[in-house]
Each structure stands twice: as C-alpha cells, then as structure tokens.
Design an enzyme around this catalytic site. Structure first.
Site, mmCIF file in Angstrom:
data_model
loop_
_atom_site.group_PDB
_atom_site.id
_atom_site.type_symbol
_atom_site.label_atom_id
_atom_site.label_comp_id
_atom_site.label_asym_id
_atom_site.label_seq_id
_atom_site.Cartn_x
_atom_site.Cartn_y
_atom_site.Cartn_z
ATOM 1 N NE ARG A 31 44.573 36.847 49.012
ATOM 2 C CZ ARG A 31 44.547 37.357 47.825
ATOM 3 N NH1 ARG A 31 45.597 38.295 47.756
ATOM 4 N NH2 ARG A 31 43.628 37.388 46.941
ATOM 5 C CE LYS A 52 32.969 36.155 48.388
ATOM 6 N NZ LYS A 52 34.079 36.874 47.287
ATOM 7 C CG ASP A 111 34.415 34.344 51.337
ATOM 8 O OD1 ASP A 111 34.366 35.281 52.069
ATOM 9 O OD2 ASP A 111 35.234 34.388 50.135
HETATM 10 N N1 BES Z 1 36.422 32.559 47.554
HETATM 11 C C1 BES Z 1 36.902 33.965 46.898
HETATM 12 C C2 BES Z 1 37.217 33.783 45.549
HETATM 13 C C3 BES Z 1 35.934 33.360 44.525
HETATM 14 C C4 BES Z 1 35.280 34.326 43.876
HETATM 15 C C5 BES Z 1 36.119 32.063 43.778
HETATM 16 C C6 BES Z 1 34.262 34.013 43.242
HETATM 17 C C7 BES Z 1 35.181 31.787 43.042
HETATM 18 C C8 BES Z 1 34.270 32.899 42.504
HETATM 19 C C9 BES Z 1 37.984 34.749 47.540
HETATM 20 O O1 BES Z 1 38.031 34.613 49.067
HETATM 21 C C10 BES Z 1 37.854 36.244 47.200
HETATM 22 O O2 BES Z 1 36.761 36.787 47.615
HETATM 23 N N2 BES Z 1 38.658 36.596 46.526
HETATM 24 C C11 BES Z 1 38.697 38.081 46.111
HETATM 25 C C12 BES Z 1 40.280 38.891 46.197
HETATM 26 C C13 BES Z 1 40.130 40.161 46.051
HETATM 27 C C14 BES Z 1 39.380 40.726 47.152
HETATM 28 C C15 BES Z 1 41.571 40.514 46.004
HETATM 29 C C16 BES Z 1 38.315 38.097 44.628
HETATM 30 O O3 BES Z 1 38.645 37.207 43.830
HETATM 31 O O4 BES Z 1 37.440 38.857 44.328
HETATM 32 ZN ZN ZN Z 2 37.193 32.933 49.804
HETATM 33 MN MN MN Z 3 36.799 36.119 50.066
#
Ligand code: BES
Ligand code: ZN
Ligand code: MN
Length: 502
Positions: free
Chosen positions: A355, A281, A274
C-alpha cells in the site's frame, strides 16, 4: 499449435482424430450418434460392454471404428447433460488435452462445441477452449537444464460448428483467445521468474521491449529513485530502502487507433520479493513472496494483449517495481513517512509495504487525468482468508466501474467478488502520531488495505483488485495462474465496444 474452425467438417484424413462427448449413462452426443449410425452401432455396443459410463473426465481412445475415416476417436465423458457448467467444461478440455498431447494426429476435430452450456454461445465455448488448451500445455522450464522429453504433438485443432454465423464467431473467438493466452503466458513467465533474476530493472527491460516490439503505439519511460525523490514519492522509496536493487517504476503507454480519450490507467504492484522487512515474515512459504510482483506482471500481460488486438483505447500501464528487504537502511516500524500527496503515514508494520508503494503511484497518475484507475496487487493475506483461491477481491469508489469489472469477470470466467468498503473500516486506520497508520489492528485486513489506498484516489474513478489468493497456486502445482489478465482484457474489450458476446 494451429487453431481453425470449419462447418460440419467432412474432409477427413485417416491420420486425423475426433474429440467426441459422451454423457452420463452412456448417452450419445449428436456427433456420437452419427458415428454410431455409420459404424452400425459400434460405439453403443462398446459402451454397453462397460467401456465408458460417461462420467466427467472418463476417456476412451478408439482406433479404426468401422466406416469412420479418422483413425482415432477420443470419447470423453461429459457427465449429466443438464449439469454441464463452465467448471466442468474446462475440466473436460483439460482431460482431453492431457490424453491427446502425446498422441500424434494430423488434425484434431473438436466436437465439444456442440455441448450445451447455459447462457454460453459458440464464441464462448471456442474462446475458453483455446485459453484452456494453452493453459493445460503451459510449463515454466526456462531454468531447468533438462526440459521435459515429451513435447506436445497436437498440431492443429479444428473447431466444428454448424452455421456460417457460428463460423464467424468461432474465428473471432480464436483470434481473441490466442491474443489473451499469449498475454497470460507472458504474465506467468514473468511471475514465475525467481527474485534473484526478476528485479525492478528486469521488469523495466520487459516494459522497454514491449515498446520496441509495438512502436509507435507503445512507448515506455522509467522513473528511478532520483526522479522519485524529486517527485516526493517518499513512501514508495522507503519500502525499497533496504534493498540493493533500485526501485524503478516502468510507465508503459499504449495509444491505439482513436485512443485520444482520457487514459485508462492500470497500476501493478511489483514487489519482486517481499521479505516483510524488519517485520520479517515466517520462513514457511517465504519463497512464494517472489510472486508479490504478479500485479505488475498482469499489467504487462494486459498491455501486450491490448497491442496484439489493436484495441482502440488509450491505456497507461505501470509496473511499480520495488523490493522489501532488510539492511541498515531499511525503513522501520515507528517511522513516519510523508507521501507524495502530503498525507503522513505511521509505519506500524513494514510488511504492509504494498500500500505504501501503490499510494504514491496513485498520486503520481493524477497527472494523466485518467478516465479511471485500476490497481492490481497481491496486497493482503486477509483477502485469501476471505475469498480463498477462487475469487479476486474487488473494492471500488464507483459502483458502475465495480459492476463493469464483475461483468467482465463473469464473461471471462476469471471471477471477482466485491468486498464492502464502508466508513467503519476507514476509522480503523487512525494513528496517534500521523494522519493515518499503515495497518489496522482489527479484522477486515483486505478492506482496510483498500481503505488506505482510497485515501489517495479521491480525484478519480478507481477500483482495486486484491489478487493475493488468485495470482498463483501453492503446493504441488505451485506456479503463477496469470490471473486476472483474462478479466482485465475482457473489461478492455468491452470498453472498446468490441463484440465478444457470450
Ligand atoms: N504481499 C503480502 C500479502 C500476501 C501474503 C499475499 C501472503 C499473498 C500471500 C503483503 O505485502 C503483506 O505482507 N501483507 C500483510 C499485511 C499485514 C501486515 C497488515 C499480510 O497480509 O499479512
Ligand atoms: Zn507484499
Ligand atoms: Mn508484505
């Protein structure tokens, strides 16, 4: 390594070893007292000289205690007797194994079964010991050209028990502990694989190989991008658009003896990497986003355990494989996607991709008329903020299922905590242009993510496990934890009505 149980083991050989507990202030455990007696006070005299106080984790390896047949006796500090709990019990086992793993002995007799733990019986103490020993000895070295030189030389561990009844319990605990550990190990191995090797195709090969090993109880089929298009899974497809690797959903069906009932469906988020997509990120720890498939890996491990334990259940496990990358085909912030059940979603952040993948799978599984559905996902950083690395976040549309899962999490010491999923949070997903947005701009991110999913689960009983904080460890001991495999397999044991009293 072999595990067995014996009642008051008496047939010792000189090359054996004994693991003996000593409490704080040099208080002797029952077996320590026995050895002290036959050695005419040898142990207590050594302790009085200050060799070991009995604090948690202190060790002292003694050789050739007078009148004691096993040449080696490991004294391990267990702390204050009344303060011993699950966490300390595991800590004591870890220290014991790390002390003994390079010391040769034919059999190692484990006497920590006599430690008293509130509300935990012999079954629990033995099962957690097996699981903790396997965990302590785990290493991911498949891709290292030099494997660690020191291999474990512990050959056989014998759990000492007092009665026939306990002997049966211990045998069952060993059987369950071994099967569960092998699932946890499989989950860790798959999770730790790098994203250039472990893509959705790689997940599907694992799924197929499960079917080959457990024919005819397990069968597997795959849904690729072509089938997804036909099914209308546009949200799932959008996430994988920017990747060279094909999105691929692996459906694993386990049908145990009498498993004719409606299926229990487990859905694992399988983002093999991801990057965040166009909402990219930050570079810090981005490598850890290879772990964004830990949900899928845990479903794989649980299916393996179900088959190994021949659970009399009907279970469907889905590995939702996909990769969130960036190229000219990537989906964008602003895009509006039509999900498989017709609801439209405005993409406000391409990093909230999990999601979008899972929502289409949630609609897809309606066709199985499930008894219940559980999705397991490294879904939100917000869940890590809320619960740290200790608890898995649990949200559900059914209180009974939620409490069953919490109970299983307590039994297995793989803990989860319920977060409230009320209507206020649902409203945070309103969009100006579509039915819903894929993110909320307000706090409570773990909950709003679950609320998003809940809009696709209205036809069945459902629970969501956010394992973002629990599926892997960061820092120096970086590596997959195998969570929440222990909790889920305990849930299935309970559902199967298999006695695994604690
Ligand atoms: N896979 C990530 C969540 C994640 C981030 C898990 C860091 C473990 C450590 C997920 O896909 C994600 O990026 N979620 C975002 C959502 C936001 C953009 C609303 C997050 O948590 O920052
Ligand atoms: Zn993710
Ligand atoms: Mn993500």
């Amino acid at each position: 390594m072999k595990f067995s149980a014996e009642i008051n083991s008496l047939e010792y050989q000189s090359r054996d070893c004994m693991i003996i507990g000593i409490f704080a202030s040099r208080k002797l455990s029952p077996i320590a007292k026995k050895l002290d007696k036959i050695s005419n006070g040898y142990i207590s005299s050594i302790l009085l000289r200050g060799a070991l106080e009995g604090n948690v984790g202190q060790t002292l390896l003694l050789y050739k205690i007078p009148n004691v047949i096993p040449e080696q006796v490991l004294l391990i500090g267990c702390g204050k007797e009344a303060e011993l709990d699950e966490r300390l019990y595991k800590q004591i086992i870890k220290k014991t194994i790390n002390t003994l793993k390079y010391i040769g002995s034919t059999k190692t007799f484990y006497f920590l079964t006599e430690l008293h733990l509130k509300k935990r019986n012999t079954y629990w103490k033995v099962r957690i010991a097996v699981e903790t020993i396997k965990e302590t000895l785990y290493a991911f070295e498949q891709l290292k050209s030099k494997k660690s030189k020191l291999i474990c030389v512990l050959h056989e561990i014998v759990f000492n028990v007092l009665t026939n009844h306990e002997l049966n319990d211990a045998a069952l605990a060993i059987k369950h502990g071994l099967a569960i550990s092998s699932g946890i190990t499989a989950t860790k191995d798959l999770s730790n694989m790098p994203p250039n090797i472990c893509n959705a195709k790689y997940l599907s090969l694992h799924a197929k190989q499960l079917a080959d090993s457990f024919k005819p109880k397990i069968s597997t089929f795959l849904i690729g991008e072509k089938e997804m298009k036909e099914l209308g899974m546009s949200a799932y497809l959008a996430v994988g658009n920017g990747s060279q690797n094909e999105s691929l959903m692996s459906v694993i069906h386990y049908k145990g003896e009498g498993g004719t009932a409606k299926p229990i469906v487990l859905i694992g988020k399988g983002l093999t990497f991801d990057s965040g997509g166009i909402s990219i990120k930050t570079p810090e720890n981005m490598d850890e986003m290879k772990y964004d498939m830990c949900g899928a890996a845990s479903v794989y491990g649980v299916m393996l355990i179900a088959a190994k334990l021949k659970l009399p259940l009907n279970i469907i496990g889905i590995l939702a494989g996909c990769e969130n990358m960036i190229n000219e085909n990537s989906y964008r912030p602003g895009d509006i996607l039509t999900t498989m059940n017709g609801q439209t979603v405005e993409v406000l952040n391409t990093d909230a991709e999990g999601r979008l993948v899972i929502c289409d799978v949630l609609t897809y599984v309606e066709r199985f008329e499930p008894e219940l559905v559980i999705d397991i996902a490294t879904l939100t950083g917000a869940c890590v903020v809320a619960l740290g690395h200790h608890f898995t976040g649990l949200m559900s549309n059914n209180n009974l299922l939620a409490s069953e899962l919490i109970y299983a999490s307590e039994q297995s010491n793989d803990r989860a905590w319920i977060l409230p999923m009320t209507v206020e949070f649902q409203d945070q997903l309103d969009s100006n242009f579509a039915d819903i947005a894929n993110i909320s701009k307000k706090p409570g991110g773990a909950i709003t993510a679950a609320c998003f999913l809940s809009k696709f689960t209205q036809k069945y009983v459902w629970a969501h496990l956010d394992i973002a904080g629990t599926a892997w460890s960061t820092g120096e001991s970086k590596g997959a934890t195998g969570r929440p495999v222990a909790m889920l397999s305990q849930f299935l044991l309970n559902r199967a009505g298999i006695k695994s009293d604690h």
